[in-house]
Design an enzyme around this catalytic site. Structure first.
Site, short mmCIF file in Angstrom:
data_model
loop_
_atom_site.label_atom_id
_atom_site.label_comp_id
_atom_site.label_asym_id
_atom_site.label_seq_id
_atom_site.Cartn_x
_atom_site.Cartn_y
_atom_site.Cartn_z
N ASN A 199 -16.34 15.53 -11.85
CA ASN A 199 -15.49 15.72 -13.02
C ASN A 199 -14.00 15.69 -12.65
OD1 ASN A 199 -15.17 16.35 -15.87
ND2 ASN A 199 -14.43 18.34 -15.15
N HIS A 233 -11.65 12.73 -3.05
CA HIS A 233 -12.94 13.31 -2.66
C HIS A 233 -13.02 14.71 -3.25
CE1 HIS A 233 -15.99 14.13 0.87
NE2 HIS A 233 -16.50 14.35 -0.32
N ASP A 234 -13.75 14.86 -4.35
CA ASP A 234 -13.88 16.18 -5.00
C ASP A 234 -15.11 16.13 -5.89
OD1 ASP A 234 -13.30 18.75 -6.20
OD2 ASP A 234 -11.18 18.39 -5.77
N ILE A 235 -15.33 17.13 -6.71
CA ILE A 235 -16.49 17.08 -7.60
C ILE A 235 -16.29 15.95 -8.62
CG2 ILE A 235 -17.13 19.50 -7.28
CD1 ILE A 235 -15.88 20.06 -10.05
N LYS A 255 0.85 -1.18 0.00
CA LYS A 255 0.00 0.00 0.00
C LYS A 255 0.89 1.24 0.00
CE LYS A 255 -2.39 1.64 3.74
NZ LYS A 255 -2.36 3.09 3.90
N LYS A 305 -7.44 8.22 -1.28
CA LYS A 305 -8.74 8.67 -0.75
C LYS A 305 -9.28 9.93 -1.45
CE LYS A 305 -7.89 6.86 3.93
NZ LYS A 305 -6.45 6.52 3.89
N THR A 338 -11.88 6.04 10.70
CA THR A 338 -11.95 5.51 12.07
C THR A 338 -11.54 6.58 13.09
OG1 THR A 338 -9.81 4.53 11.58
CG2 THR A 338 -11.68 3.05 11.62
N ASP A 393 -3.47 4.35 -1.91
CA ASP A 393 -4.42 4.81 -0.89
C ASP A 393 -4.41 6.34 -0.83
OD1 ASP A 393 -6.00 5.03 1.39
OD2 ASP A 393 -4.42 4.38 2.77
N ARG A 434 3.00 -1.46 10.71
CA ARG A 434 4.09 -1.57 11.69
C ARG A 434 4.43 -2.98 12.17
NH1 ARG A 434 1.40 3.26 14.79
NH2 ARG A 434 -0.32 2.22 13.71
O1 C5P Z 1 0.93 0.26 11.12
P1 C5P Z 1 -0.49 -0.21 10.99
O2 C5P Z 1 -0.63 -1.72 10.83
O3 C5P Z 1 -1.40 0.34 12.07
O4 C5P Z 1 -0.95 0.41 9.58
C1 C5P Z 1 -2.26 0.35 9.12
C2 C5P Z 1 -2.39 1.11 7.84
O5 C5P Z 1 -3.78 1.16 7.48
C3 C5P Z 1 -1.91 2.55 7.91
O6 C5P Z 1 -1.40 2.90 6.62
C4 C5P Z 1 -3.17 3.32 8.23
O7 C5P Z 1 -3.13 4.63 7.76
C5 C5P Z 1 -4.22 2.50 7.45
N1 C5P Z 1 -5.59 2.64 7.94
C6 C5P Z 1 -5.96 2.32 9.23
N2 C5P Z 1 -7.26 2.46 9.63
C7 C5P Z 1 -8.18 2.90 8.77
C8 C5P Z 1 -7.84 3.23 7.46
C9 C5P Z 1 -6.52 3.08 7.08
O8 C5P Z 1 -5.13 1.90 10.01
N3 C5P Z 1 -9.43 2.97 9.16
#
Ligand code: C5P
Length: 232
Positions: free
Chosen positions: A67, A63-65, A32, A61, A119, A59, A211
Site C-alpha cells: 500500500n 521497498h515497503d509494504i 538518471k 529503489k 551488486t 532511481d 563517472r
Molecule cells: O560512475 P559509474 O559509471 O560507476 O555509475 C554507475 C551508476 O549506476 C551509479 O549511479 C551506481 O550507483 C549505479 N549502479 C551500479 N551498479 C548497480 C546498480 C546501480 O553501478 N548494480
C-alpha cells in the site's frame, strides 16, 4: 523506447547538476537521478530536469509494504519520470501494487524495473546475513522472473547477464546495465566492467554510465563516444 545511454547524474546539488547539463547544447541525454540528488533537492529536481527536455530514470529503489509503495509510486508518476524502480525482494504483491500506483488515469505509466540483489551483496552475505542459501546467480534470475511474471518492464543487471535475462524473461524484458567503462579508462570501484560496444553486443537495452562521462575532461565528447559505440 530504443537503446539509449543514460547518464548517472550522481551530483549532490541542483546547481552542480544544471552546470553539467548546460554542457549539452544539442542532444539532451537521458539522465538518471538517484537518492542523493533527489533527497537533497526534492521532487522539483525531477520536474526541472524534465522541463529542460531530458528523459529521466528515477532511481529510488522503493521497498515497503504494497500500500505504501502504491501511494508513493502514484506521487512519482506525476513528476514525469520515464523509468522508476523498486526492489524485487518486496515480492509480487508489492510489485503489482507499484504498477497500479504508477498507472495514470489515461492508462500511461513510466517503465518500472526491478533491482534483484544489489551488486554490493555478495554470496557470503546473502547466505550468512539474509539466510538465502541458493547460489547468487539463481537468486538474481529467480527475482527477475518474478518481476517479469507480474508485468514489470525489466531489471537492472550487468551487461554480462543481459543475454541470459532476455532468454529467460523474454526479448522485450529490458536490461538496464551499469558497470560500463571505456576500454582505455579506469574501472574505479566497479568490478565487472564492459565497454559500451561490448554491452551492445551482449544485448543491453540501456547502459547507465556515470563517472566515465561526468568526470571526463570533455563530458559531451565522452557521452557522444558512448552513443556512437552503443547506439549507432
Ligand atoms: O560512475 P559509474 O559509471 O560507476 O555509475 C554507475 C551508476 O549506476 C551509479 O549511479 C551506481 O550507483 C549505479 N549502479 C551500479 N551498479 C548497480 C546498480 C546501480 O553501478 N548494480
Amino acid at each position: 523506447m530504443g537503446k539509449d545511454v543514460i547518464i548517472a547524474c550522481d551530483f549532490s546539488s541542483a546547481s552542480e547538476t544544471f552546470a553539467f547539463l548546460d554542457l549539452f547544447t544539442e542532444k539532451k541525454p537521458f539522465v538518471k537521478i538517484g537518492m542523493e540528488l533527489f533527497y537533497a533537492e526534492g521532487p522539483q529536481i525531477v520536474r526541472d530536469i524534465k522541463a529542460r527536455g531530458h528523459k529521466i530514470f528515477l532511481d529510488l529503489k522503493l521497498h515497503d509494504i504494497p500500500n505504501t509503495v502504491k501511494k508513493a509510486m502514484h506521487v512519482l508518476t506525476q513528476l514525469g519520470a520515464d523509468i522508476v524502480n523498486l526492489h524485487a525482494a518486496g515480492t509480487g504483491a508489492m510489485m503489482r501494487a507499484a504498477l497500479e500506483g504508477l498507472t495514470r488515469t489515461d492508462g500511461s505509466r513510466p517503465l518500472l524495473i526491478a533491482v534483484t540483489q544489489l551488486t554490493s551483496t555478495d554470496e557470503a552475505a546473502m547466505h550468512d546475513e539474509l539466510l538465502i542459501d541458493r547460489p547468487l546467480d539463481e537468486v538474481v534470475l529467480h527475482y527477475a522472473k518474478n518481476a517479469a511474471a507480474v508485468g514489470l518492464d525489466g531489471i537492472v543487471c550487468s551487461p554480462l547477464e543481459a543475454g541470459l535475462i532476455h532468454d529467460k524473461c523474454g526479448a522485450g524484458f529490458l536490461t538496464v546495465t551499469p558497470g560500463v567503462r571505456f576500454a582505455d579508462s579506469e574501472a574505479g570501484d566497479q568490478k565487472r566492467v564492459t565497454t559500451p560496444a561490448k554491452a551492445r553486443e551482449l544485448g543491453s537495452d540501456y547502459i547507465v554510465v556515470g563517472r566515465p562521462i561526468t568526470k571526463a575532461a570533455d563530458p559531451v565528447a565522452a557521452y557522444l563516444r558512448c552513443v556512437k559505440e552503443f547506439v549507432e
